[in-house]
Design an enzyme around this catalytic site. Sequence first.
Site, PDB file in Angstrom:
ATOM      1  N   ARG A  38      48.969  23.494 -34.494  1.00  0.00           N
ATOM      2  CA  ARG A  38      48.944  24.339 -35.680  1.00  0.00           C
ATOM      3  C   ARG A  38      49.868  23.760 -36.749  1.00  0.00           C
ATOM      4  NH1 ARG A  38      50.287  27.316 -31.602  1.00  0.00           N
ATOM      5  NH2 ARG A  38      52.329  27.797 -32.491  1.00  0.00           N
ATOM      6  N   ASP A  59      45.106  23.080 -39.720  1.00  0.00           N
ATOM      7  CA  ASP A  59      44.566  24.433 -39.715  1.00  0.00           C
ATOM      8  C   ASP A  59      43.108  24.364 -39.272  1.00  0.00           C
ATOM      9  OD1 ASP A  59      43.738  27.005 -40.116  1.00  0.00           O
ATOM     10  OD2 ASP A  59      44.011  27.000 -42.303  1.00  0.00           O
ATOM     11  N   LEU A  60      42.839  24.691 -38.020  1.00  0.00           N
ATOM     12  CA  LEU A  60      41.487  24.578 -37.476  1.00  0.00           C
ATOM     13  C   LEU A  60      40.543  25.655 -37.998  1.00  0.00           C
ATOM     14  CD1 LEU A  60      42.178  23.694 -33.712  1.00  0.00           C
ATOM     15  CD2 LEU A  60      41.775  22.156 -35.647  1.00  0.00           C
ATOM     16  N   ARG A  84      39.499  29.906 -24.780  1.00  0.00           N
ATOM     17  CA  ARG A  84      38.483  30.679 -24.061  1.00  0.00           C
ATOM     18  C   ARG A  84      37.090  30.165 -24.441  1.00  0.00           C
ATOM     19  NH1 ARG A  84      40.171  37.068 -23.543  1.00  0.00           N
ATOM     20  NH2 ARG A  84      42.428  36.784 -23.740  1.00  0.00           N
ATOM     21  N   GLY A 124      43.919  35.567 -18.099  1.00  0.00           N
ATOM     22  CA  GLY A 124      44.442  35.356 -16.758  1.00  0.00           C
ATOM     23  C   GLY A 124      45.550  34.339 -16.755  1.00  0.00           C
ATOM     24  N   HIS A 125      46.220  34.221 -15.618  1.00  0.00           N
ATOM     25  CA  HIS A 125      47.251  33.213 -15.415  1.00  0.00           C
ATOM     26  C   HIS A 125      47.077  32.605 -14.027  1.00  0.00           C
ATOM     27  CE1 HIS A 125      49.704  33.008 -18.969  1.00  0.00           C
ATOM     28  NE2 HIS A 125      49.844  34.325 -19.026  1.00  0.00           N
ATOM     29  N   ILE A 127      48.537  32.762 -11.259  1.00  0.00           N
ATOM     30  CA  ILE A 127      48.583  33.656 -10.092  1.00  0.00           C
ATOM     31  C   ILE A 127      47.232  34.321  -9.853  1.00  0.00           C
ATOM     32  CG2 ILE A 127      49.424  35.652 -11.424  1.00  0.00           C
ATOM     33  CD1 ILE A 127      51.171  36.370  -9.004  1.00  0.00           C
ATOM     34  N   ASN A 128      46.528  34.643 -10.948  1.00  0.00           N
ATOM     35  CA  ASN A 128      45.220  35.291 -10.818  1.00  0.00           C
ATOM     36  C   ASN A 128      44.145  34.311 -10.370  1.00  0.00           C
ATOM     37  OD1 ASN A 128      46.299  36.406 -13.947  1.00  0.00           O
ATOM     38  ND2 ASN A 128      46.441  37.699 -12.119  1.00  0.00           N
ATOM     39  N   ASP A 155      47.565  25.904 -12.326  1.00  0.00           N
ATOM     40  CA  ASP A 155      47.758  25.228 -13.607  1.00  0.00           C
ATOM     41  C   ASP A 155      47.721  23.711 -13.497  1.00  0.00           C
ATOM     42  OD1 ASP A 155      47.919  27.492 -15.126  1.00  0.00           O
ATOM     43  OD2 ASP A 155      50.091  27.513 -15.307  1.00  0.00           O
TER      44      ASP A 155
END
Length: 374
Positions: A38, A59-60, A84, A124-125, A127-128, A155
């Site tokens: 950014r 700036d996308l 996402r 989510g992260h 752990i999920n 990750d």
Amino acid sequence: MAGPLQGIRVIELAGIGPGPFAGMMLSDHGAEVIRVDRPGARIDARDPLLRGRRVIGVDLKSPQGQALVLDLVKGADALFEGFRPGVTERLGLGPAQCHAVNPALVYGRMTGWGQFGPYAQAAGHDINYIALAGALHGYGRAGDKPTPPINMVGDFGGGGMMLAFGMVSALLHAKTTGQGQVIDCAMTDGAAALMAMIWGFRANGIWKDERGVNLLDTGAHMYDTYACADGKYISIGSLEPQFYALLLHKTGLVDDPDFAAQMDSGRWPQLKDRLTSLFATKSRDEWCEIMEMTDICFAPVLSMAEAPHHPHNVARQTFVEADGVMQPAPAPRYSATMSDAPRMTKAADTDAILADLGYDAARIDSLKAAGTVR
């Protein structure tokens, strides 16, 4: 030398965690990685995940910024993003738009749940992701709740490392065919793949779903960590019979009949209690003097502060210091293409990157004035 990926240019649409780790791996092994962040985003000069990058703030959301990234794509071998599903398409930077200007582009997509499926649009992260993949259930001791192994499995092992592998594989394909493709790298898929051996054990009836009762999950007395008299820990992995025999010899238990039936899982809790009491009688250093560099399969449990100073790690230069930051060195190693020493990323290279694209000073100033770049 600059690693086996020298000459490969990769565009990284800035994200967190597994994406930057994939970028670090590619950069460590010689690829030129240009990180598109950014405008005005802070660069953490102490973060090893960002090492070795050139950075440009764009700036996308602006048409000018999107056109600039497509200009970068024209001269790139690969691009990866960690948004996402659908986000880059809405920005005009999805696979179709990028392949329109560079059909040979390898387009990597890093997500937790993948590009499709019921969970695909959910947050989510780590752990999920490892929970849904069936991996988290296996981490923890008997009778206790699942314990996440930091964020190594989702990750980084099942995410960033899998993405880097997938991109290199697709790059090889593109080099021979001229055809680019999209890599759908989901941490759920990657974490599941890392469990392949355990699925094999389960199929052969030698692994139970119950946590902490199996050979490799702290169920066995000869494969666990133990506290020493000084509060520090050692690790034991004496699985094979010859290694187990040496463990018993070095601990003075070779003639103890209780330890003779190594694979009798019904006796493991009792034998673990015996070893717990025994290892608590000496300091970690004392056990190192007895067991280190033997075929027991032994190592002291080192903290992050200790690991860089262990003689083995020093000899192999497993850790390096770059700009005052201690960090892991690039891995693995090559016989003919030695990777450069890590270089920390400290500032954006906006002007230089735009100049490489052929933008003149007036155009660069115009983009800055509009807030498209910074």
